[in-house]
Design a protein around this motif. Sequence first.
Motif, PDB file in Angstrom:
ATOM      1  N   PRO A 463     -20.513  -0.566 -26.134  1.00 34.95           N
ATOM      2  CA  PRO A 463     -20.202   0.848 -26.375  1.00 34.95           C
ATOM      3  C   PRO A 463     -20.083   1.654 -25.085  1.00 34.95           C
ATOM      4  O   PRO A 463     -19.190   2.508 -24.968  1.00 34.95           O
ATOM      5  CB  PRO A 463     -21.373   1.317 -27.231  1.00 34.95           C
ATOM      6  CG  PRO A 463     -21.785   0.089 -27.990  1.00 34.95           C
ATOM      7  CD  PRO A 463     -21.606  -1.033 -27.013  1.00 34.95           C
ATOM      8  N   ASP A 464     -20.953   1.400 -24.114  1.00 34.55           N
ATOM      9  CA  ASP A 464     -20.874   2.130 -22.839  1.00 34.55           C
ATOM     10  C   ASP A 464     -19.546   1.858 -22.127  1.00 34.55           C
ATOM     11  O   ASP A 464     -18.966   2.749 -21.497  1.00 34.55           O
ATOM     12  CB  ASP A 464     -22.040   1.738 -21.922  1.00 34.55           C
ATOM     13  CG  ASP A 464     -23.365   2.304 -22.402  1.00 34.55           C
ATOM     14  OD1 ASP A 464     -23.344   3.173 -23.297  1.00 34.55           O
ATOM     15  OD2 ASP A 464     -24.413   1.880 -21.880  1.00 34.55           O
ATOM     16  N   GLU A 465     -19.090   0.620 -22.229  1.00 36.26           N
ATOM     17  CA  GLU A 465     -17.821   0.234 -21.611  1.00 36.26           C
ATOM     18  C   GLU A 465     -16.651   0.979 -22.268  1.00 36.26           C
ATOM     19  O   GLU A 465     -15.740   1.475 -21.581  1.00 36.26           O
ATOM     20  CB  GLU A 465     -17.643  -1.277 -21.755  1.00 36.26           C
ATOM     21  CG  GLU A 465     -16.329  -1.835 -21.237  1.00 36.26           C
ATOM     22  CD  GLU A 465     -16.137  -3.296 -21.608  1.00 36.26           C
ATOM     23  OE1 GLU A 465     -15.001  -3.785 -21.457  1.00 36.26           O
ATOM     24  OE2 GLU A 465     -17.109  -3.938 -22.071  1.00 36.26           O
ATOM     25  N   LEU A 466     -16.701   1.090 -23.582  1.00 34.18           N
ATOM     26  CA  LEU A 466     -15.641   1.797 -24.297  1.00 34.18           C
ATOM     27  C   LEU A 466     -15.687   3.293 -24.021  1.00 34.18           C
ATOM     28  O   LEU A 466     -14.642   3.947 -23.910  1.00 34.18           O
ATOM     29  CB  LEU A 466     -15.774   1.537 -25.801  1.00 34.18           C
ATOM     30  CG  LEU A 466     -15.517   0.102 -26.258  1.00 34.18           C
ATOM     31  CD1 LEU A 466     -15.805  -0.047 -27.749  1.00 34.18           C
ATOM     32  CD2 LEU A 466     -14.073  -0.311 -25.960  1.00 34.18           C
ATOM     33  N   GLU A 467     -16.889   3.843 -23.917  1.00 33.64           N
ATOM     34  CA  GLU A 467     -17.007   5.270 -23.607  1.00 33.64           C
ATOM     35  C   GLU A 467     -16.430   5.567 -22.219  1.00 33.64           C
ATOM     36  O   GLU A 467     -15.708   6.551 -22.033  1.00 33.64           O
ATOM     37  CB  GLU A 467     -18.478   5.678 -23.671  1.00 33.64           C
ATOM     38  CG  GLU A 467     -18.704   7.170 -23.535  1.00 33.64           C
ATOM     39  CD  GLU A 467     -20.135   7.568 -23.793  1.00 33.64           C
ATOM     40  OE1 GLU A 467     -20.563   8.595 -23.229  1.00 33.64           O
ATOM     41  OE2 GLU A 467     -20.836   6.871 -24.556  1.00 33.64           O
ATOM     42  N   LYS A 468     -16.713   4.704 -21.254  1.00 40.89           N
ATOM     43  CA  LYS A 468     -16.149   4.879 -19.912  1.00 40.89           C
ATOM     44  C   LYS A 468     -14.623   4.748 -19.941  1.00 40.89           C
ATOM     45  O   LYS A 468     -13.910   5.521 -19.283  1.00 40.89           O
ATOM     46  CB  LYS A 468     -16.747   3.836 -18.966  1.00 40.89           C
ATOM     47  CG  LYS A 468     -16.216   3.934 -17.529  1.00 40.89           C
ATOM     48  CD  LYS A 468     -16.816   2.846 -16.653  1.00 40.89           C
ATOM     49  CE  LYS A 468     -16.230   2.916 -15.239  1.00 40.89           C
ATOM     50  NZ  LYS A 468     -16.753   1.823 -14.374  1.00 40.89           N
ATOM     51  N   HIS A 469     -14.131   3.791 -20.710  1.00 39.87           N
ATOM     52  CA  HIS A 469     -12.677   3.585 -20.836  1.00 39.87           C
ATOM     53  C   HIS A 469     -12.008   4.851 -21.382  1.00 39.87           C
ATOM     54  O   HIS A 469     -10.956   5.277 -20.875  1.00 39.87           O
ATOM     55  CB  HIS A 469     -12.434   2.401 -21.774  1.00 39.87           C
ATOM     56  CG  HIS A 469     -10.992   2.096 -22.024  1.00 39.87           C
ATOM     57  ND1 HIS A 469     -10.205   1.368 -21.148  1.00 39.87           N
ATOM     58  CD2 HIS A 469     -10.172   2.430 -23.074  1.00 39.87           C
ATOM     59  CE1 HIS A 469      -8.984   1.249 -21.638  1.00 39.87           C
ATOM     60  NE2 HIS A 469      -8.941   1.891 -22.807  1.00 39.87           N
ATOM     61  N   CYS A 470     -12.620   5.450 -22.391  1.00 41.55           N
ATOM     62  CA  CYS A 470     -12.055   6.677 -22.972  1.00 41.55           C
ATOM     63  C   CYS A 470     -12.153   7.843 -21.998  1.00 41.55           C
ATOM     64  O   CYS A 470     -11.239   8.681 -21.929  1.00 41.55           O
ATOM     65  CB  CYS A 470     -12.778   7.018 -24.274  1.00 41.55           C
ATOM     66  SG  CYS A 470     -12.404   5.913 -25.642  1.00 41.55           S
TER      67      CYS A 470
END
Length: 505
Positions: A463-470
């Motif tokens: 989830p942290d990776e996806l939040e950074k991606h967004c």
Amino acid sequence: MLPEQLRTMSRLYPDEVGYRNLDEGTSLTFAAWETESNRLARGLIGSDVAPGDRVSIYLPGEEVLAWVVAYAAVHKAGAIAVPTNTRMSVGELASILDHAGATVVITSPDLLATLAAARPDVPSIRLAVVTGDTQTDLGHTEVTAWDQMLDQDDAEVQVPISDDAVADIMYTSGTTGSPKAVVVRHANASVLPNNEPAWSHSGWLHASPLFSFAGIAFVYTPMKLGLCGLFLPRFDAGRWLEVIAAERPWAAFIVPAMAQLIIAHPAFETADLSSLALCSLGSAPVAAATLRRLQEKMPEATVSNGYGMTEAGSAYCTMPKEESARRIGSVGQPMAPMEVRIVDAGGSEAAVGEVGEVTIHLPGRQREYYRDDAATARTWVDGWLHSGDLGRLDEDGYLYIVGRMKDVIIRGGNNIYATEVEAALLSHPAVLEAAVIGVPHPVLGEDVAAFVVARDSSTPPLPDELEKHCAERLADYKVPRHITLIDELPHNATGKVLKHQLTAE
């Protein structure tokens, strides 16, 4: 009237195959389709089916050939077809059949148990026509085998009805709540007029259930273009790629969920899709990255995200091939006589490029909701259909669909379009599907929550990776603060995500 096109094809091309069930390896020539539907229509008439009676077609996709025969027969008998979702629960089925006032149900042995359980709550049903074994008790309802319902006389038959007569009662997909029943008349059933096409010896592939707005269009649309209807009862991305290579159809229709699975399939990069001149997508907005990948794979084809809804009927947008790559995300220009106007919350016309509600105007008789005058009055105002969709028009009149009005998330006074956040998530290489909703927040009113399906469940993104991606692609207030990885998203039978079910996750 709708069956006129079938009569024309039977006269011009009796021995050409009009429809194929690709999973079962079965097919129907235009002559067989015409004569079998004549026999069934005469059988229905002989069983006292009268003009205006509602006849449910409650058949699974595996019996698509019986489905298209039944559809033509119901109209030839002057009756009204009620395409019925085969995935409904007993309660849902009873509610819809009772609302429609169905007197006859054409069904399959595999669905008889569900129909039997629903029958006590649908007193209007007096006859069930079954494509196989009829050993099921439906109480006071007569049960007759399909073969017994077929009259011996296969000559042309048409009970006289006007072009303004009701052809179908179509129940919408109900992604945000209960389905609504849309009245479809013979005069406004299709954007393409009946005609005498040249036979192409090619086909149009689709896998949409025939009880859906997308699916039912593929009963007559292929033949109007001189094409055979090619149907996959069960969608599978690998199988779809194989069929395109083997059958070499001229056109294919897919929904966004199918598109995501196709481009994620290991065989996509090497698949032969060169026969396709048209790959149309519909039922929901498609992420720009998905459209680009499809267009790159099919550089000679027109790849476009179409726009339509059951309520809009023959409304249609066109996308010139030379514009499809340049205007990624657009569904095209409204085709005359359709008019599109974008309006703001106050009902005033929005400026070019400004997002607002998509309203649609078509000359002639508008569609309406069956037995719901109040909903009709709310949806069609002064001749304009208020779609509930959010969109914008560019300076050249190309329409872009942003999402549903109900999908707007208001976070701390900022409007966030769910489709924009979903597009950012889908651009991550580890994401297969994504759905974004608003969740309550004690201070901001709403917050952004995302539900994500990993491309590879053994190595899901964090989830942290996806939040950074967004965060690298969106304004800070649009970044989802709640990201949940799930095995699969809930979809309805037409492939649309049932977001209202995610709120309970």
